[in-house]
Design an enzyme around this catalytic site. Structure first.
Site, mmCIF file in Angstrom:
data_model
loop_
_atom_site.group_PDB
_atom_site.id
_atom_site.type_symbol
_atom_site.label_atom_id
_atom_site.label_comp_id
_atom_site.label_asym_id
_atom_site.label_seq_id
_atom_site.Cartn_x
_atom_site.Cartn_y
_atom_site.Cartn_z
ATOM 1 N N ASP A 40 1.435 6.158 2.159
ATOM 2 C CA ASP A 40 0.757 4.887 2.425
ATOM 3 C C ASP A 40 -0.716 5.183 2.192
ATOM 4 O O ASP A 40 -1.300 6.029 2.878
ATOM 5 C CB ASP A 40 1.015 4.485 3.887
ATOM 6 C CG ASP A 40 0.219 3.263 4.308
ATOM 7 O OD1 ASP A 40 -0.890 3.047 3.784
ATOM 8 O OD2 ASP A 40 0.694 2.522 5.175
ATOM 9 N N LYS B 134 4.729 2.316 15.652
ATOM 10 C CA LYS B 134 3.585 3.098 16.150
ATOM 11 C C LYS B 134 3.831 3.644 17.563
ATOM 12 O O LYS B 134 3.122 3.284 18.524
ATOM 13 C CB LYS B 134 2.301 2.265 16.115
ATOM 14 C CG LYS B 134 2.120 1.505 14.805
ATOM 15 C CD LYS B 134 0.833 1.820 14.095
ATOM 16 C CE LYS B 134 0.832 1.441 12.652
ATOM 17 N NZ LYS B 134 1.130 0.121 12.215
ATOM 18 N N ASP C 35 0.805 -1.223 0.000
ATOM 19 C CA ASP C 35 0.000 0.000 0.000
ATOM 20 C C ASP C 35 0.839 1.275 0.000
ATOM 21 O O ASP C 35 0.352 2.330 0.384
ATOM 22 C CB ASP C 35 -0.969 0.001 1.191
ATOM 23 C CG ASP C 35 -0.254 -0.150 2.529
ATOM 24 O OD1 ASP C 35 0.980 -0.283 2.536
ATOM 25 O OD2 ASP C 35 -0.928 -0.114 3.569
HETATM 26 N N1 GDD Z 1 0.350 -11.601 3.660
HETATM 27 C C1 GDD Z 1 -0.051 -10.794 4.639
HETATM 28 N N2 GDD Z 1 -0.573 -11.346 5.781
HETATM 29 N N3 GDD Z 1 0.044 -9.460 4.476
HETATM 30 C C2 GDD Z 1 -0.388 -8.664 5.487
HETATM 31 C C3 GDD Z 1 -0.957 -9.164 6.673
HETATM 32 C C4 GDD Z 1 -1.045 -10.596 6.816
HETATM 33 O O1 GDD Z 1 -1.502 -11.141 7.828
HETATM 34 N N4 GDD Z 1 -1.305 -8.111 7.460
HETATM 35 C C5 GDD Z 1 -0.955 -6.995 6.779
HETATM 36 N N5 GDD Z 1 -0.415 -7.320 5.581
HETATM 37 C C6 GDD Z 1 0.142 -6.416 4.570
HETATM 38 C C7 GDD Z 1 -0.756 -5.265 4.168
HETATM 39 O O2 GDD Z 1 -1.474 -5.584 2.975
HETATM 40 C C8 GDD Z 1 0.256 -4.167 3.862
HETATM 41 O O3 GDD Z 1 0.733 -4.278 2.532
HETATM 42 C C9 GDD Z 1 1.433 -4.485 4.767
HETATM 43 O O4 GDD Z 1 1.267 -5.830 5.201
HETATM 44 C C10 GDD Z 1 1.504 -3.548 5.984
HETATM 45 O O5 GDD Z 1 0.295 -3.622 6.679
HETATM 46 P P1 GDD Z 1 -0.500 -2.304 7.099
HETATM 47 O O6 GDD Z 1 -1.673 -2.746 7.875
HETATM 48 O O7 GDD Z 1 -0.696 -1.429 5.940
HETATM 49 O O8 GDD Z 1 0.556 -1.662 8.118
HETATM 50 P P2 GDD Z 1 0.718 -0.144 8.519
HETATM 51 O O9 GDD Z 1 0.524 0.756 7.370
HETATM 52 O O10 GDD Z 1 -0.090 0.106 9.730
HETATM 53 O O11 GDD Z 1 2.279 -0.104 8.972
HETATM 54 C C11 GDD Z 1 3.289 -0.634 8.134
HETATM 55 O O12 GDD Z 1 3.564 0.255 7.053
HETATM 56 C C12 GDD Z 1 4.112 1.554 7.423
HETATM 57 C C13 GDD Z 1 4.437 2.314 6.151
HETATM 58 O O13 GDD Z 1 3.328 2.516 5.413
HETATM 59 C C14 GDD Z 1 4.549 -0.845 8.967
HETATM 60 O O14 GDD Z 1 5.481 -1.524 8.167
HETATM 61 C C15 GDD Z 1 5.130 0.479 9.457
HETATM 62 O O15 GDD Z 1 6.366 0.243 10.119
HETATM 63 C C16 GDD Z 1 5.393 1.392 8.257
HETATM 64 O O16 GDD Z 1 5.867 2.669 8.707
HETATM 65 MG MG MG Z 2 -0.214 0.552 5.462
#
Ligand code: GDD
Ligand code: MG
Length: 362
Positions: A221, A165, A114
């Site tokens: 994001d 976070k 994303d």
């Molecule tokens: N295969 C799989 N299985 N993918 C997953 C799962 C799972 O159980 N859960 C989440 N994802 C994927 C989501 O589709 C996304 O591409 C990615 O893992 C990160 O999940 P998000 O839910 O979008 O996390 P976030 O945005 O809160 O935080 C992450 O992204 C930030 C940057 O955008 C973290 O990596 C943070 O450290 C980072 O700053």
């Molecule tokens: Mg995200």
């Protein structure tokens, strides 16, 4: 080289759009975000992309079968029976990532599905090979770091702390969701629901095995509606899109993308920062500004859409106004002369009364 893209999760923060399509498949200007990522990986010579999925497997399989990029790269789906978080999918795909006799210093890319930016993957790889440690994170500065993973580093780019976070201020440079890891990192990861950001990256930082590569260009994001709108705005500003068809007596202002087979009536005023999907019908005298109209929708005469998202196959009636972060799911109908302010509408709903005070979820 190989890459693994994390395509799982439920995309709950991007509802109501994710009621219709999984987050990575939602169009971001001209194509789904994941297609843009696959293109960036292909352009630096990645030969195999593993998509780690745990929901909507059929939709993702279908998407992969229909993209032109599939001819240039091997795309493999690694399907979880239960969600494995951001780390467990690496253990599940271990056999695909790490072939027999490959050295543990061989790197691969790991991407969240994303995030958008200009993907400086080549430069990152050069930096990664130079520092010779186990991992490199792409890092960028943001105004609201508590939503992300915060990275503290020294002048050489060596990460000294990683806090996912944070609830109190730690810093404003964050993990941008793109990394390069050596195969050796797989030895740290067990096959269970595991968070790279809470369990692996902090440990690697403690051991001096993690570096960061900083970008100052655009990054977003798109996992929440307002961030999605901001992401569209950034792409329109920074990416060159193909020239669009000519429209008679329509005024365009600033960066605008118009998809294929779109009709726009005369005296409409479109822009800046407007993305219009394929097969959209726009009437006469329509005003669109800072908004996304997803494919198949119709915006009738003299309507206005500002700072809002109109989901697929929706219809906005004549003289209606959508303002201030309205998010409509797919196949929504808004009657003529309705005013919606800061309103979220679920798919397939008909709206015939104005909502002035916002935040009402229909
Ligand atoms: N295969 C799989 N299985 N993918 C997953 C799962 C799972 O159980 N859960 C989440 N994802 C994927 C989501 O589709 C996304 O591409 C990615 O893992 C990160 O999940 P998000 O839910 O979008 O996390 P976030 O945005 O809160 O935080 C992450 O992204 C930030 C940057 O955008 C973290 O990596 C943070 O450290 C980072 O700053
Ligand atoms: Mg995200």
């Amino acid at each position: 080289m190989k890459a693994l893209i994390l395509v799982g999760g439920f995309g709950t923060r991007l509802r109501p759009l994710t009621f219709t399509k999984p987050k990575p498949l939602i169009e971001l200007v001209d194509k789904p975000i994941i297609q843009r990522q696959i293109g960036a990986l292909i352009s630096i010579g990645v030969k195999e992309v593993i998509l780690a999925v745990n929901t909507e497997t059929e939709a993702i399989k279908n998407f992969v079968e229909n993209i032109p990029e599939k001819k240039q790269v091997k795309i493999t789906l690694s399907v979880e029976e239960t969600p494995l978080g951001s780390g467990g999918p690496l253990a599940l795909a271990r056999k695909i990532l790490w072939e027999k006799d490959e050295p543990e210093t061989k790197p691969f890319f790991l991407l969240n599905s994303d995030v958008i930016c200009d993907f400086p993957l080549e430069k990152m790889l050069i930096f990664h090979k130079k520092h010779q440690k186990e991992g490199t994170l792409l890092v960028t500065k943001v105004e609201n770091p508590s939503k992300y993973g915060v990275v503290i580093h020294d002048d050489d780019g060596k990460v000294t702390r990683f806090v996912e976070k944070p609830t109190i201020y730690v810093g404003d440079e964050i993990n941008a969701g793109v990394s390069i890891l050596n195969l050796k990192v797989l030895n740290r990861i067990e096959l269970r629901n595991l968070s790279m950001e809470r369990e692996i990256f902090p440990k690697m930082a403690e051991e001096g095995q993690l570096f960061c590569f900083t970008i100052n260009t655009f990054w977003m994001d798109i996992g929440q509606p307002l961030d999605y709108l901001r992401g569209v705005e950034m792409l329109l500003d920074f990416v060159q899109f193909p020239k669009m068809a000519k429209y008679e007596n329509v005024c365009f202002d600033g960066e605008v993308f118009v998809g294929e087979n779109v009709q726009i009536g005369e005296d409409s005023f479109i822009g800046p920062h407007v993305s219009i999907g394929d097969n959209v019908q726009i009437g006469c005298g329509v005003r669109l500004v800072n908004c996304v109209i997803l494919s198949g929708s119709s915006i009738n005469d003299f309507a206005l859409v500002s700072n809002s998202i109109v989901g697929w196959d929706s219809l906005i009636g004549k003289w209606s106004r959508l303002e201030n972060h309205c998010i409509l799911g797919s196949s929504v109908g808004v009657a003529d002369e309705v005013y919606l302010n800061d309103t979220i509408v679920l798919p397939n709903k008909q709206v015939s009364d104005s909502i002035l005070n916002g935040k009402i979820i229909l």
